[in-house]
Design a protein around this motif. Structure first.
Motif, PDB file in Angstrom:
ATOM      1  N   GLU A  41       0.964  -1.166   0.024  1.00  0.00           N
ATOM      2  CA  GLU A  41       0.297  -0.287  -0.323  1.00  0.00           C
ATOM      3  C   GLU A  41       0.713   0.865   0.185  1.00  0.00           C
ATOM      4  OE1 GLU A  41       0.570  -0.726   4.578  1.00  0.00           O
ATOM      5  OE2 GLU A  41       0.553  -2.158   2.275  1.00  0.00           O
ATOM      6  N   SER A  42       2.110   0.980   0.141  1.00  0.00           N
ATOM      7  CA  SER A  42       2.516   2.263  -0.319  1.00  0.00           C
ATOM      8  C   SER A  42       4.038   2.745  -1.364  1.00  0.00           C
ATOM      9  CB  SER A  42       4.319   2.153   1.104  1.00  0.00           C
ATOM     10  OG  SER A  42       5.096   0.951   0.718  1.00  0.00           O
ATOM     11  N   PHE A  43       4.011   1.519  -2.383  1.00  0.00           N
ATOM     12  CA  PHE A  43       3.786   1.239  -3.797  1.00  0.00           C
ATOM     13  C   PHE A  43       3.925   3.061  -3.728  1.00  0.00           C
ATOM     14  CE2 PHE A  43       4.392  -3.270  -4.386  1.00  0.00           C
ATOM     15  CZ  PHE A  43       5.297  -3.006  -3.409  1.00  0.00           C
ATOM     16  N   ASN A  44       3.006   3.246  -4.103  1.00  0.00           N
ATOM     17  CA  ASN A  44       2.350   4.167  -4.939  1.00  0.00           C
ATOM     18  C   ASN A  44       1.724   5.885  -4.491  1.00  0.00           C
ATOM     19  OD1 ASN A  44       1.661   2.937  -7.296  1.00  0.00           O
ATOM     20  ND2 ASN A  44       0.040   2.149  -6.764  1.00  0.00           N
ATOM     21  N   ARG A  45       2.452   6.806  -4.674  1.00  0.00           N
ATOM     22  CA  ARG A  45       1.968   7.932  -3.935  1.00  0.00           C
ATOM     23  C   ARG A  45       0.644   8.256  -3.579  1.00  0.00           C
ATOM     24  NH1 ARG A  45       5.736  14.097  -4.587  1.00  0.00           N
ATOM     25  NH2 ARG A  45       4.500  15.226  -2.504  1.00  0.00           N
ATOM     26  N   HIS A  46      -0.685   8.155  -4.550  1.00  0.00           N
ATOM     27  CA  HIS A  46      -1.422   8.605  -4.380  1.00  0.00           C
ATOM     28  C   HIS A  46      -2.239   7.963  -3.872  1.00  0.00           C
ATOM     29  CE1 HIS A  46      -1.675   5.436  -7.897  1.00  0.00           C
ATOM     30  NE2 HIS A  46      -2.657   5.337  -7.110  1.00  0.00           N
ATOM     31  N   ILE A  47      -3.357   8.251  -3.008  1.00  0.00           N
ATOM     32  CA  ILE A  47      -4.865   8.068  -1.983  1.00  0.00           C
ATOM     33  C   ILE A  47      -5.216   6.619  -3.760  1.00  0.00           C
ATOM     34  CG2 ILE A  47      -6.501   8.222  -0.536  1.00  0.00           C
ATOM     35  CD1 ILE A  47      -5.258  11.413  -0.423  1.00  0.00           C
ATOM     36  N   GLU A  48      -5.184   5.590  -2.159  1.00  0.00           N
ATOM     37  CA  GLU A  48      -5.428   4.345  -3.307  1.00  0.00           C
ATOM     38  C   GLU A  48      -7.096   3.856  -2.171  1.00  0.00           C
ATOM     39  OE1 GLU A  48      -2.699   2.243  -4.839  1.00  0.00           O
ATOM     40  OE2 GLU A  48      -1.829   2.868  -3.023  1.00  0.00           O
ATOM     41  N   VAL A  49      -7.891   2.231  -2.384  1.00  0.00           N
ATOM     42  CA  VAL A  49      -8.260   1.498  -2.046  1.00  0.00           C
ATOM     43  C   VAL A  49      -8.219   0.105  -1.949  1.00  0.00           C
ATOM     44  CG1 VAL A  49     -10.601   3.749  -2.393  1.00  0.00           C
ATOM     45  CG2 VAL A  49     -10.096   1.932  -3.894  1.00  0.00           C
ATOM     46  N   GLY A  50      -8.591  -0.212  -0.571  1.00  0.00           N
ATOM     47  CA  GLY A  50      -7.774  -1.445  -1.019  1.00  0.00           C
ATOM     48  C   GLY A  50      -9.173  -2.080  -0.978  1.00  0.00           C
ATOM     49  N   VAL A  51      -9.769  -3.269  -1.169  1.00  0.00           N
ATOM     50  CA  VAL A  51     -10.427  -4.262  -1.085  1.00  0.00           C
ATOM     51  C   VAL A  51     -10.638  -5.598  -1.003  1.00  0.00           C
ATOM     52  CG1 VAL A  51     -12.355  -5.285  -2.493  1.00  0.00           C
ATOM     53  CG2 VAL A  51     -11.399  -3.258  -3.759  1.00  0.00           C
ATOM     54  N   PHE A  52     -10.866  -5.424   0.913  1.00  0.00           N
ATOM     55  CA  PHE A  52     -10.923  -6.852   1.055  1.00  0.00           C
ATOM     56  C   PHE A  52     -12.465  -7.392   1.403  1.00  0.00           C
ATOM     57  CE2 PHE A  52      -8.262  -3.510   3.031  1.00  0.00           C
ATOM     58  CZ  PHE A  52      -7.137  -4.223   3.057  1.00  0.00           C
ATOM     59  N   ILE A  66     -22.362   0.094  -4.706  1.00  0.00           N
ATOM     60  CA  ILE A  66     -22.853   0.612  -5.936  1.00  0.00           C
ATOM     61  C   ILE A  66     -23.450   2.105  -5.744  1.00  0.00           C
ATOM     62  CG2 ILE A  66     -24.476   0.067  -7.157  1.00  0.00           C
ATOM     63  CD1 ILE A  66     -23.272  -2.987  -6.779  1.00  0.00           C
ATOM     64  N   GLU A  67     -23.415   2.348  -4.714  1.00  0.00           N
ATOM     65  CA  GLU A  67     -24.963   3.587  -4.914  1.00  0.00           C
ATOM     66  C   GLU A  67     -24.283   4.866  -4.724  1.00  0.00           C
ATOM     67  OE1 GLU A  67     -27.142   3.021  -1.196  1.00  0.00           O
ATOM     68  OE2 GLU A  67     -28.495   1.099  -2.062  1.00  0.00           O
ATOM     69  N   VAL A  68     -23.489   4.591  -4.321  1.00  0.00           N
ATOM     70  CA  VAL A  68     -22.908   6.006  -4.089  1.00  0.00           C
ATOM     71  C   VAL A  68     -21.241   6.454  -5.480  1.00  0.00           C
ATOM     72  CG1 VAL A  68     -22.512   6.465  -1.296  1.00  0.00           C
ATOM     73  CG2 VAL A  68     -20.606   5.073  -2.235  1.00  0.00           C
ATOM     74  N   CYS A  69     -20.783   4.994  -5.558  1.00  0.00           N
ATOM     75  CA  CYS A  69     -19.491   5.044  -7.011  1.00  0.00           C
ATOM     76  C   CYS A  69     -20.291   6.122  -8.073  1.00  0.00           C
ATOM     77  CB  CYS A  69     -19.408   3.761  -7.437  1.00  0.00           C
ATOM     78  SG  CYS A  69     -17.526   4.225  -8.577  1.00  0.00           S
ATOM     79  N   PRO A  70     -19.043   7.434  -8.588  1.00  0.00           N
ATOM     80  CA  PRO A  70     -19.725   7.623  -9.405  1.00  0.00           C
ATOM     81  C   PRO A  70     -19.354   7.324 -10.628  1.00  0.00           C
ATOM     82  CG  PRO A  70     -17.672   8.296  -8.541  1.00  0.00           C
ATOM     83  CD  PRO A  70     -18.061   7.845  -8.213  1.00  0.00           C
ATOM     84  N   ALA A  71     -18.918   5.709 -11.024  1.00  0.00           N
ATOM     85  CA  ALA A  71     -18.678   4.443 -11.968  1.00  0.00           C
ATOM     86  C   ALA A  71     -18.742   3.448 -11.584  1.00  0.00           C
ATOM     87  CB  ALA A  71     -17.835   4.933 -12.884  1.00  0.00           C
ATOM     88  N   ASP A  88      -7.592   1.428 -13.249  1.00  0.00           N
ATOM     89  CA  ASP A  88      -7.459   2.998 -13.874  1.00  0.00           C
ATOM     90  C   ASP A  88      -8.563   3.315 -13.815  1.00  0.00           C
ATOM     91  OD1 ASP A  88      -8.579   1.060 -15.198  1.00  0.00           O
ATOM     92  OD2 ASP A  88      -7.427   0.451 -16.949  1.00  0.00           O
ATOM     93  N   GLN A  89      -9.341   3.559 -13.495  1.00  0.00           N
ATOM     94  CA  GLN A  89     -10.660   4.584 -13.880  1.00  0.00           C
ATOM     95  C   GLN A  89     -10.630   4.422 -12.520  1.00  0.00           C
ATOM     96  OE1 GLN A  89     -13.858   2.049 -15.801  1.00  0.00           O
ATOM     97  NE2 GLN A  89     -12.836   1.457 -17.328  1.00  0.00           N
ATOM     98  N   CYS A  90     -10.491   4.183 -11.366  1.00  0.00           N
ATOM     99  CA  CYS A  90     -10.863   4.690 -10.445  1.00  0.00           C
ATOM    100  C   CYS A  90     -10.588   5.957 -10.248  1.00  0.00           C
ATOM    101  CB  CYS A  90     -10.398   3.715  -9.059  1.00  0.00           C
ATOM    102  SG  CYS A  90     -10.582   3.751  -6.895  1.00  0.00           S
TER     103      CYS A  90
END
Length: 317
Positions: A41-52, A66-71, A88-90
């Motif tokens: 989770e430290s690899f990329n400098r930008h903020i991202e999400v992890g899915v468990f 699904i309800e809150v995601c813009p895509a 690449d879309q998130c």
């Protein structure tokens, strides 16, 4: 100067990365891709999400993401539970992580100002004073955010707080040089001495790292070196002997201590959360024999006049 840093984690009351009781900031972003890293989770400098996926309630009984995601089409479900996102879309808007009732979606990283960091640090000044502790910045690779580190360490030193930087030293020397006046202690790994083997297992060769360590040894700064000892990767005699030669011939008495960090199988679930392969999945070794080997390596360094201990750390990137 930049007043914002992308911070992965803040740990208070740590004891491993520098003297005394410390507050440690882990910054996001790293140019290395060490096979054994426990913190993908430290690899990329930008903020991202992890899915468990194992925490997901299911898109039929919940579906809040699904309800809150813009895509929402980029949310990938397997057997009705969220498995991954199309990265690449998130846009990392974080709406899904904020709304997820089961914490199946986790936010990796946050933006923090220097003053926000100092507010946390000041809470623990009494512990620093009593224990000889202070503030450590680690990563990832903190030199990718050198301006933020410089500003935060400058504030710390103005308030008499000890500062420590833990770095891979894979950076241009001018980034390190700017931090010399505000950094009391440097901690760095020596992973492998052979440049090609280093590149095979970390993604980069080691020439810049070794040159920076040699340059640091010409300053008056305190240095602690570490070797993350990885079975069948860097625990062979050739590499250990070459490492000792380098420390003795190129760094000398400037190295306060050498710490050996024994490999531990860490971070597999975090790799899954990011849709990344865990490269050490197939590594097989006997733990008892390996610990004996690590002890023998420590004995060898000590026999060469290098003060060496077998250390502990929550992760070894």
């Amino acid at each position: 100067m930049s007043n914002l840093g992308t911070v992965l984690n803040v740990q208070r009351f740590t004891l491993h990365d520098g003297p005394g009781i410390r507050t440690e900031f882990f910054l996001k972003g790293c140019p290395l891709r060490c096979d054994w890293c426990g913190n993908p989770e430290s690899f990329n400098r930008h903020i991202e999400v992890g899915v468990f996926q194992n925490k997901c309630i299911s898109n039929t009984s919940c579906g809040s993401c699904i309800e809150v995601c813009p895509a929402p089409d980029m949310l990938i479900f397997t057997d009705s539970t969220l498995n991954q996102v199309t990265r690449d879309q998130c846009t990392a808007c974080l709406a899904c992580s904020e709304d997820c009732p089961s914490e199946a979606i986790r936010q990796w990283g946050d933006s923090m100002s220097v003053e926000q960091c100092m507010t946390l640090i000041r809470k623990d000044k009494g512990f620093y004073q009593r224990s000889g502790g202070g503030v450590t910045i680690s990563g990832g690779e903190p030199l990718l955010q050198a301006n933020f580190v410089l500003e935060l360490f400058s504030k710390c030193q103005q308030e008499g707080i000890h500062t420590c930087l833990e770095s891979s030293f894979f950076a241009n020397w001018n980034r390190i040089e700017r931090l010399l006046p505000v950094t009391d202690l440097f901690i760095s790994d020596i992973k492998l001495m052979d440049s090609q083997r280093h590149k095979t297992h970390t993604g980069v060769d080691n020439r810049k790292i070794l040159n920076n360590l040699k340059a640091l040894a010409t300053t008056d700064k305190a240095i602690i070196l570490r070797i993350p000892v990885i079975p069948h990767v860097n625990d062979d005699d050739d590499n250990i002997h070459a490492t000792a030669d380098f420390i003795i011939n190129e760094m000398g008495s400037k190295v306060q201590a050498l710490q050996l960090l024994s490999f531990m199988r860490l971070g597999e679930e975090k790799y899954q959360s990011l849709g990344l392969p865990y490269k050490m999945q197939d590594l097989q070794f006997d733990r008892i024999s390996f610990q004996r080997r690590v002890s023998d390596i420590a004995d060898y360094f000590n026999s060469r006049g290098i003060h060496c201990t077998v250390g502990t750390k929550e992760s070894n990137g």
